[in-house]
Write a protein that holds these residues in place. Structure first.
Motif, mmCIF file in Angstrom:
data_model
loop_
_atom_site.group_PDB
_atom_site.id
_atom_site.type_symbol
_atom_site.label_atom_id
_atom_site.label_comp_id
_atom_site.label_asym_id
_atom_site.label_seq_id
_atom_site.Cartn_x
_atom_site.Cartn_y
_atom_site.Cartn_z
ATOM 1 N N VAL A 1 8.668 8.233 -3.821
ATOM 2 C CA VAL A 1 7.362 8.967 -4.229
ATOM 3 C C VAL A 1 6.914 9.511 -3.163
ATOM 4 O O VAL A 1 6.326 9.052 -2.013
ATOM 5 C CB VAL A 1 6.507 8.380 -4.995
ATOM 6 N N PHE B 1 -3.427 3.936 -3.366
ATOM 7 C CA PHE B 1 -2.423 3.980 -2.121
ATOM 8 C C PHE B 1 -1.318 4.861 -2.660
ATOM 9 O O PHE B 1 -0.231 5.173 -1.965
ATOM 10 C CB PHE B 1 -1.819 2.611 -1.718
ATOM 11 N N THR C 1 5.251 13.318 -0.752
ATOM 12 C CA THR C 1 4.957 14.687 -1.150
ATOM 13 C C THR C 1 5.241 15.491 0.365
ATOM 14 O O THR C 1 5.188 14.882 1.377
ATOM 15 C CB THR C 1 3.576 14.629 -1.585
ATOM 16 N N THR D 1 -0.426 -0.804 -8.319
ATOM 17 C CA THR D 1 -0.171 -0.722 -6.885
ATOM 18 C C THR D 1 0.904 0.435 -6.379
ATOM 19 O O THR D 1 1.511 0.789 -5.555
ATOM 20 C CB THR D 1 0.733 -1.757 -6.391
ATOM 21 N N GLY D 2 1.292 1.571 -7.684
ATOM 22 C CA GLY D 2 2.162 2.361 -7.438
ATOM 23 C C GLY D 2 1.178 3.994 -7.579
ATOM 24 O O GLY D 2 0.281 4.103 -6.772
ATOM 25 N N PRO E 1 0.145 8.474 -4.035
ATOM 26 C CA PRO E 1 -0.070 9.856 -3.343
ATOM 27 C C PRO E 1 -1.127 10.606 -4.390
ATOM 28 O O PRO E 1 -1.834 11.394 -3.932
ATOM 29 C CB PRO E 1 1.241 10.542 -3.481
ATOM 30 N N TYR F 1 5.520 0.607 -14.705
ATOM 31 C CA TYR F 1 5.768 1.804 -13.956
ATOM 32 C C TYR F 1 7.180 1.573 -13.106
ATOM 33 O O TYR F 1 7.740 2.718 -12.712
ATOM 34 C CB TYR F 1 4.396 1.989 -13.225
ATOM 35 N N ASN F 2 7.372 0.359 -12.833
ATOM 36 C CA ASN F 2 8.565 0.059 -12.088
ATOM 37 C C ASN F 2 9.961 0.432 -12.841
ATOM 38 O O ASN F 2 11.138 0.360 -12.335
ATOM 39 C CB ASN F 2 8.952 -1.462 -11.487
ATOM 40 N N ILE G 1 4.635 1.308 -0.595
ATOM 41 C CA ILE G 1 5.283 1.200 -1.721
ATOM 42 C C ILE G 1 5.849 2.163 -2.553
ATOM 43 O O ILE G 1 7.016 2.527 -3.000
ATOM 44 C CB ILE G 1 4.476 0.010 -2.745
ATOM 45 N N PRO G 2 4.877 3.207 -2.831
ATOM 46 C CA PRO G 2 5.384 4.506 -3.289
ATOM 47 C C PRO G 2 6.556 5.223 -2.408
ATOM 48 O O PRO G 2 7.387 5.687 -3.070
ATOM 49 C CB PRO G 2 4.143 5.465 -3.546
ATOM 50 N N ASN H 1 -5.660 -0.609 -6.564
ATOM 51 C CA ASN H 1 -4.434 -1.062 -6.082
ATOM 52 C C ASN H 1 -4.470 -2.727 -5.777
ATOM 53 O O ASN H 1 -3.478 -3.486 -6.003
ATOM 54 C CB ASN H 1 -4.329 -0.411 -4.666
ATOM 55 N N PHE I 1 7.739 -4.307 -7.845
ATOM 56 C CA PHE I 1 6.889 -4.646 -6.954
ATOM 57 C C PHE I 1 6.790 -6.066 -7.112
ATOM 58 O O PHE I 1 6.639 -6.939 -6.083
ATOM 59 C CB PHE I 1 5.534 -4.032 -7.680
ATOM 60 N N ARG J 1 0.707 -1.227 0.088
ATOM 61 C CA ARG J 1 0.011 0.067 -0.074
ATOM 62 C C ARG J 1 0.588 1.339 -0.083
ATOM 63 O O ARG J 1 1.690 1.328 -0.618
ATOM 64 C CB ARG J 1 -0.846 -0.108 1.013
ATOM 65 N N GLN J 2 0.446 2.290 0.863
ATOM 66 C CA GLN J 2 1.217 3.502 0.765
ATOM 67 C C GLN J 2 2.807 3.419 0.922
ATOM 68 O O GLN J 2 3.501 4.274 0.247
ATOM 69 C CB GLN J 2 0.889 4.567 1.918
#
Lengths: 445, 1137
Positions: A83, B1046, A85, B1040-1041, B1048, B991-992, A77-78, B967, B1006, A74-75
């Motif tokens: 990634v 999940f 902010t 998942t990115g 931003p 994306y990876n 991973i970025p 996700n 991922f 989930r969060q």
């Protein structure tokens, strides 16, 4: 006519007086909350916020960017992949300022009134540590005008180097206050350290900041006055009660956000395995930090693990202090000296005690090709010892990633944290545009 | 102060002014009603052309001095046609009054609960009949009001029984303050709070937990005669600071003053409720990752200690079919033990794939069967509603007794219900000409079981919608796990991430476990009582004293058993009883004068006292000692695991008020009010007293200009100005110290109260403010009411504009100042809008009537000042929130957008994918452009048909559920497949940043290497696209990115919320012929079928676009695993004796 006017005024006055009396019989203050608290209570409050801020959110992000952990769900991973902010730092920034630094200042004010110099010194150390950490992470930060809303509603951003420099006299003052022997250590349970421990920690912090400044002579001198044994480490204390005192790593990975962060492909467990040599066996230390195997490492949250629920969290340590001495000595003398070696070997000796099944034989100068190899070993040892701490991420940037932590994504490691969105919104002094994640800070060039 | 004195003096003067006239003979008589011959008290009897007049007494008798000869008497009374009768030489004039159907509907209730003719008002109100709400088919009162009045927005937040709704009248008049209108029941304000309660000593979050009931729903809609919605500041200045958001005046039914007959009425309803929308799900790919089936149930343990949450597994169509290959042999290296259900069934794990390109991708998962999690969770809900009423009365008094019982089962299969029993009694007693007493009594008992929702691993939908399509939640959910060594652990949960209960924490709760094992029970006792005394010592003066008490207690039990997912894994119990008591008293005197022949005046002076007390005492205990069938006992833990909490607030308001209403020639009307109010919530260093005035005027120009005719039968223009102050909430005047608690948005805390830490305090990061002033809302409205075609059609148009200055809010401060916010009069808001209400009979004949009614509202709202803060959080998440932003409407959706260049194009990363902006910005506006309701009622003989459509145009909603289903790969939108040639696979990147052929081999990727086809091509779950930097592959690494919820960025999940719905359709038949009445001795029997929310046309997927995660809070437009909305069919029979 006059009579009516008179009557009317009397009646009206009576009515209005009645209104006012009716409402004033109810308090404007909340009966369930105090508007002030004794110094001792605020000391406890300050230390709890301090421990949480050093060990929580900020440290996990640092850990994912320093090869200690992997964000896998989930969060995270970025976040693992850089990634990030301004939103990610709102709570943490407030924890630094509104919760830790402000309580420290309240304690200092109260201590000055009471003449409690020991408490004053403790609060000054907390201030120096939290602000030094914040400056290392964010670069230029509000400090000289911080925590003074009336005068400075938009606190200016002081240059990073200036902030670090101003912490050294603050630590001197703290040491002097603690040395006075006047006062108590009331409310000190979260860190639960003695006056002597605090004095040593203040020297260790000075050593850390001198090292940031590349002032190796002073770094060495202060390190030699710093924390003198593992037993004297400054650590955050923990327990096993939910939502009260659990180690935050434990709580995060086992209760709040199960599965978000492991050490799946993290660099540290790989390095610990790779460090095996005739003089070194890191198996025990690896098992203290991690569970699982190659490609599936996870944090050791068992009661005997580093991240166990009741495991104390290191904040200012003997290992870091000795390794500052080792590095400063090597750089000062541009060579591997007896003292430099002794400092590194002191750490290894202590590790041998900590991990009886491990192997940490003392190094000799011949073990290193040159002084740079020695320094690299010192820095790697320090990086290992700083697992889970924000300082690990600071070290990677200070040493230009001498340990070679792999980049998770792209071509560069993050070089700082982003200013909090709230600070961007509400402090007109915030730099615009804000520096991005990959812009190096002034002192870690 | 001077103003109020002067006004008061005028009133006093008028009280004592008398007008003399000559008189020579006396005429007397009795006024009766034409339909039943009952005496009609209170009728105005006036000698035409003079101010000489009187009113009939309690027996309908009057006496009036009149000139010697001739003269005409004018008899008028609200609800009856005015009659003119020549006296001639008579000394006795008896008159029968005819009811005026048209006028009856135009009597409105003023802010003080007094009835006046709508044609004389200078401001707008909307009246909704009690029956219209009752027959709407909604089980609860608030939602039945929806769509029935212009300018009134009622948004149901969830389909849960008794769930609270968001009511907004004429836009938002505050930012973080209360936005809900004041509810006044028979002249006494009552509570309409929606307290989320507390857990572990902290306020419960609005984004998790259950949707609590609205206290307004405690009332039984069957007992309500009418609802009067007072929208403007002018209309509500009499309720002072509490009426800034409008007032809903509820009038309950009263017994009729017929001749002693007792009316008995019974009505019974049965409803069927079904789920309205489903989130579209994919059923093509199984649980797993990178195209491999993997449920983390056997060995391997690639994913640490947690079950794999994703559904990016193998293609289900490619499986061989048939029984799954399970691992049941203890000697098998993959053996992990088994799960045993309470009935003894053993469940062995299905063999996972090895996540190896050279091995079968489906492991042992052979079955092609897929499951819809909705089937495991939902049923057709229903309710029974029984109401019995007795009423009656005569000229000396009347009574009404209503008893109701509503028993509702929600659409969730278990533990989602609502039982409400209500008793309502009121009576009026006329003692003599001078004294009249009325009492009012309501008691409601509600027991309800509620279901967790939202951002919460224990929420119904969160685990449900993330479940893999090839996992059956309904198969098993609770039992004993036996490990490899044969050792059993009881109370284990089966969920899709822990299919044999191997994990102590299943990650997400199985929804079946949730509705069977978790408890969120509420028991409400609500008591409202009031009395009223009218004293009329002389015929032009009435003094009214009215006092009422409203009290409720809500005993709540929240239990998570051991084995629940997440932080409550070791068991958690919270007991609490939020209570509120409100006391309200009014005393006022009203007087009528005729200042001259043409100029009449009503004056009123009064006082109001109000006290509201709220408290909550409770505790949370966790880590149970008794783990199986735990008792409901806060001692079920070791001492350190018990957290008691309490909360208390009390506030008082006192006011004196004056009103004066003038009528000139029955064509010009002016109303003036003033209120002088003091409140306990201001700092004592400032004066707690505030005065606010209002004025309104109406001109019946059609009369003055003499332009009334058959086509244009009536015209009135009106203007109103009003000011109302909104007082600060309690306890904002000081900076407090709180128990020191380190917290972060991820949930972890350190609490200084722990024994380890010894207890500590810290100064709050919210700076108190002793100088708070009230928020001042100033409103001006203009409008007109017009009637056409012999009063058959009417049209009301209103334009209003209001400005709220000094809006109190926690002004965000830079954290580096030591405070994160400060409560201050900081912001300004502007609202303006147009409301149109239309109604009338298109066709009216003896047998057939077609009535059309409609309303249209357009509202514009803007934050005009935000005290230097660029954005203020109202509700939601750190990633996506509903906020107040300068120069934007209140509640705008806020979050991170993709990074764009000046031209708005994506700034791409090195691999050709978009990047996230590092800061947040406005992403959408949840406020609709306009809303309208259009209804038609047809009646033919005993049949009537009512159809109501509602439309909401524009507005945005954040599709949070969808974003998260992206996700996890469970959303239908993620059901793609693309085959790339070997050459493409070697060059196209995901994306990876890996090529498809290389994916899974690099640090930071991922997933795992994709399984190539035999010819070297790759068939992967995804598609190719071009963001502007060349072709790229969208696959699991994107979802998942940055491409899922999940990541931003949330801007790509902001969607239009425009909808049109068939809000209600009802068909009824009334049996009331004379023959039937004689045969059965019943007055009537009515049958009705109602459909509610039968069709909704909207582009938004998955849930009703009206839904809102944070319920009736100030934040809106968010869907995040909200429990679904419903549609209903209701059957009703009503028997009147």
């Amino acid at each position: 006519m006059k009579k009516f006017r008179y009557k009317s005024i009397v009646i009206l006055a009576f009515l209005l007086a009645g209104c006012q009396a009716f409402v004033e019989n109810t308090s404007e203050f909340d009966p369930t909350r105090p508007v002030d608290a004794d110094m001792k209570l605020v000391v406890t409050g300050m230390e709890v916020e301090f421990i949480g801020t050093m060990e929580g959110d900020l440290a996990r992000t640092a850990g994912m960017w320093s090869g200690y952990f992997t964000g896998v769900d989930r969060q995270y991973i970025p976040l693992n992949n850089y990634v990030s902010t301004a939103v990610d730092y709102v709570t943490a920034w407030n924890n630094v300022y509104s919760f830790t630094l402000k309580q420290s200042r309240i304690v200092q004010d109260k201590a000055n009134v009471l003449g409690d110099r020991i408490t004053l010194g403790i609060a000054q150390i907390i201030e120096a540590n939290i602000i030094g950490t914040a400056a290392a992470l964010w670069g230029d930060i509000p400090y000289s005008q911080a925590i003074n809303l009336t005068q400075f509603p938009n606190p200016a951003y002081d240059p990073q180097a200036q902030v670090i420099a101003s912490l050294l006299p603050l630590l001197d003052a703290a040491i002097a206050n603690l040395n006075s022997g006047v006062g108590t250590t009331g409310g000190n349970l979260p860190l639960n350290a003695t006056t002597t421990q605090y004095i040593a920690a203040a020297h260790s912090l000075k050593a850390r900041y001198y090292l940031y400044q590349k002032d190796y002579a002073n770094a060495l001198a202060e390190a030699n006055l710093g924390v003198s044994s593992n037993a004297n480490n400054i650590t955050g204390k923990h327990g096993t009660t939910n939502d009260q005192d659990r180690n935050i790593y434990y709580d995060f990975t086992q209760r709040q956000r199960v599965g978000y962060m492991t050490a799946k492909s993290a660099f540290l467990p790989q390095r610990l395995t790779a460090r095996a040599s005739a003089k070194t066996d890191e198996t025990a230390r690896l098992k203290f930090f991690y569970t699982g195997g190659v490609g599936a490492y996870d944090l050791n949250v068992s009661a005997t693990g580093f991240f166990g629920s009741a495991s104390s969290f290191p904040i200012v340590t003997y290992y870091e202090t000795r390794l500052i001495a080792a590095e400063a000595d090597a750089k000062l003398n541009n060579g591997i000296t007896v003292n430099g070696l002794a400092a590194l070997n002191a750490v290894r000796a202590a590790l041998a005690v900590q991990f009886p099944t491990g192997k940490y034989l003392a190094y000799v100068a011949a073990d290193f090709a040159d002084v740079n190899a020695f320094i690299k070993e010192v820095q790697e040892e320090k990086w290992i010892d700083l697992i889970g701490q924000i300082e690990g991420f600071n070290e990677i940037r200070r040493t230009n990633n001498s340990v070679g932590v792999p980049i998770n994504v792209g071509t560069q490691l993050p070089q700082r944290y982003i200013y909090s969105q709230n600070e961007i919104n509400s402090n007109t002094s915030t730099p615009n545009p804000i520096p991005d994640l990959f812009t190096k800070t002034a002192i870690f060039q | 102060m001077r103003k109020i004195l002067q006004l008061n003096i005028v009133v006093m003067l008028m009280l004592f002014t008398s007008v003399a006239w000559s008189q020579t003979r006396t005429v007397s008589g009795k006024v009766t009603a034409v339909d039943d011959g009952s005496a009609t008290p209170g009728v105005n009897v006036v000698l035409k052309g003079t101010t000489n007049g009187t009113t009939t007494d309690g027996d309908g008798n009057f006496k009036l001095a009149v000139p010697d000869e001739g003269g005409t008497l004018v008899f008028s009374f609200i609800g009856f046609s005015t009659q003119e009768v020549d006296i001639g030489a008579r000394t006795v004039v008896d008159v029968q009054m005819n009811p005026d159907i048209k006028q009856l509907s135009e009597v409105v209730v003023t802010a003080l609960g007094l009835e006046v003719s709508k044609d004389q008002l200078g401001y707008t109100t909307s009246k909704v009949g009690g029956n219209a709400v009752k027959s709407s088919g909604e089980a609860t009162l608030i939602n039945g009001l929806s769509g029935k009045a212009a300018g009134v927005l009622i948004t149901r937040t969830s389909g849960d029984p008794g769930a609270g709704s968001y009511i907004q009248i004429r836009g938002q008049s505050s930012i973080t303050g209360n936005l809900q209108p004041l509810i006044v029941l028979d002249g006494v304000p009552i509570s309409n709070t929606n307290d989320p309660g507390m857990v572990n000593g902290n306020a419960a979050s609005a984004t998790t937990g259950v949707v609590q009931q609205s206290r307004l729903n405690d009332l039984n809609a069957s007992d309500i005669e009418s609802y009067e919605i007072l929208k403007g500041a002018s209309a509500s200045a009499l309720w002072g600071s509490r009426a800034a958001n409008g007032v809903i005046m509820i009038t309950t039914k009263k017994g009729s003053s017929e001749k002693g007959k007792i009316n008995i009425s019974y009505s019974g309803s049965y409803s069927m409720d079904q789920i309205l929308f489903k989130h579209p799900r994919q059923n093509s790919y199984g649980q797993g990752i990178s195209g491999y089936y993997y449920a983390n149930s056997t060995g391997f343990n690639r994913f640490g200690s947690t079950g794999l949450p994703y559904s990016f597994g193998d293609k289900i169509a490619n499986r061989p079919g048939g029984a799954d290959q399970v691992v049941s042999d203890p000697l098998d290296p993959n053996y992990q033990g088994y799960f045993q259900t309470p009935d003894g069934t053993k469940i062995y794990p299905i063999l996972d794939s090895q996540i190896d390109p050279n091995q079968p991708v489906n492991g042992g998962k052979n079955s092609k069967t897929t499951y819809d999690p909705y089937d495991a969770i939902f049923q057709t809900g229903h309710y029974f509603d029984h109401n019995l009423s007795l009423s009656g009365g005569d000229k000396t008094g009347n009574f009404y007794l209503g008893i109701g019982n509503l028993s509702q089962q929600g659409i969730v299969k278990n533990n989602s219900d609502y039982q409400r029993t209500t008793i309502k009694f009121n009576n009026e007693k006329v003692f003599n000409k001078v004294v009249k007493i009325g009492t009012n009594f309501n008691y409601s008992r509600i027991t309800s079981n509620r279901i967790q929702q939202g951002s919460n691993v224990n929420g119904l939908f969160l685990g449900g919608m993330r479940s893999a399509p090839d996992f059956n939640n309904a198969a098993a959910y609770q039992g004993t796990y036996y490990n490899k060594a044969g050792l059993g652990t009881v109370n284990r949960q089966v969920s899709y991430r822990s299919p044999i209960g191997r994990l102590a924490d299943p990650g997400y709760d199985n929804p079946v476990w949730i509705y069977n094992n978790n408890r969120d029970r509420s028991e409400v006792d609500r008591f409202t009582g009031s009395f009223k005394v009218d004293v009329s010592p002389v015929d032009w003066l009435t003094i009214t004293a009215r006092a009422g008490v409203d009290h409720f207690s809500d005993k709540r039990t929240t239990l998570f058993p051991v084995g629940s997912a997440g932080a409550v894994n070791s068991g958690q119990l919270t007991l609490q009883t939020p209570r509120e008591t409100q006391f309200n008293a009014d005393i006022f005197a009203r007087a009528n004068f005729d200042l001259s022949t043409d100029l009449k005046m009503n004056a009123l002076i009064g006082m109001n006292f109000n006290q509201r007390t709220a408290d909550n005492v409770g505790g949370t205990t966790q880590t149970f000692t008794v783990t199986t069938n735990p008792p409901t006992n806060l001692n079920n833990s070791t001492a350190t695991n018990r957290v008691p909490f309490n909360r208390y607030s009390q506030q008082r308001v006192a006011a004196s008020y004056l009103t004066a209403d003038f009528a000139y020639k029955n064509q010009f009307f002016v109303g003036l009010t003033g209120r002088y109010e003091a409140a306990s919530t201001y700092g004592r260093s400032t004066s707690p007293n505030y005065f606010y005035p209002s004025a309104n005027g109406a001109w019946q120009f059609s009369k003055t200009l003499g332009i009334e005719n058959k086509t244009f039968s009536f015209g009135k223009l009106r203007v109103a100005y009003g000011q109302v102050a909104i007082q600060p909430g309690p306890y904002n005047t000081a900076t407090y110290y709180n128990t020191s608690t380190y917290g972060e948005s991820w949930g972890s805390v350190l609490n200084s109260s722990a024994t380890t830490y010894g207890g500590g305090y810290e100064q709050s990061s919210t700076l108190g403010n002793a100088n708070l002033k009230p928020e001042i809302k100033t409103e001006i409205e203009f409008g007109g009411d017009f009637k056409f075609l012999d009063n058959r059609l009417n049209l009301g148009v209103t334009y209003f504009t209001n400005d709220v200055k000094g809006v109190i809010l926690p002004v965000a401060l830079a954290g580096s100042t030591g405070f994160t916010n400060k409560t201050a009069n900081a912001a300004s808001l502007h609202n303006e809008g147009i409301e149109v209400e239309i109604g009338g009979d298109i066709v009216r004949s003896d047998a057939f009537t077609w009535n059309l009614y409609g309303n249209w509202t357009r509202l514009r709202n803007k934050v005009t000042d935000l005290a230097g803060t660029s954005s203020l959080f109202l509700a939601g998440f750190t990633g996506t929130s509903s906020r107040a932003v300068l120069n934007q409407p209140v509640g705008v959706l806020w979050g991170v957008d993709f990074l764009r260049d000046a031209a708005g194009k994506y700034v791409l990363d090195a691999n050709g994918f978009p990047k996230a902006n590092s800061q947040e910005s406005v992403l959408g506006n949840p406020n609709p452009d306009w809303r309208a309701g259009l209804g038609s009622a047809f009646s033919y003989k005993g049949f009537s048909l009512n159809i109501l459509f509602e439309h909401s145009q524009g507005g945005d909603i954040w599709a949070g559920t969808k974003s998260i289903m992206y996700n996890f790969g469970t959303h239908a939108d993620t059901d793609h497949e693309v085959t790339l040639t070997a050459a493409e696979a070697a060059t196209l990147k995901n994306y990876n940043g890996a090529t498809i052929a290389q994916y899974g081999t690099l640090t930071g990727n991922f997933g795992f290497p994709y399984h190539p086809n035999t010819d070297g091509s790759y068939t992967v779950r995804g598609y190719t696209t071009d963001f502007g930097g060349g072709k790229v592959v969208i696959d699991e690494s994107w979802y998942t990115g940055l491409g899922g919820g999940f990541g931003p960025v949330s801007s790509h999940f902001i969607q239009k919320a425009t909808w049109t719905r068939l809000r209600e359709v009802s068909l009824s038949y009334s049996l009331r012929s004379d023959g039937f009445r004689k045969a059965t001795k019943l007055t009537s029997v009515d049958f009705q079928v109602t459909g509610r929310n039968l069709f909704v046309w909207t582009g938004f997927q998955g849930n009703d676009p009206e839904t809102n995660l944070t319920g009736p809070t100030n934040g809106r437009g968010m869907d995040y695993f909200n429990n679904p909305a419903t549609k209903s069919y209701v059957f009703t029979i009503k028997i009147n004796y």
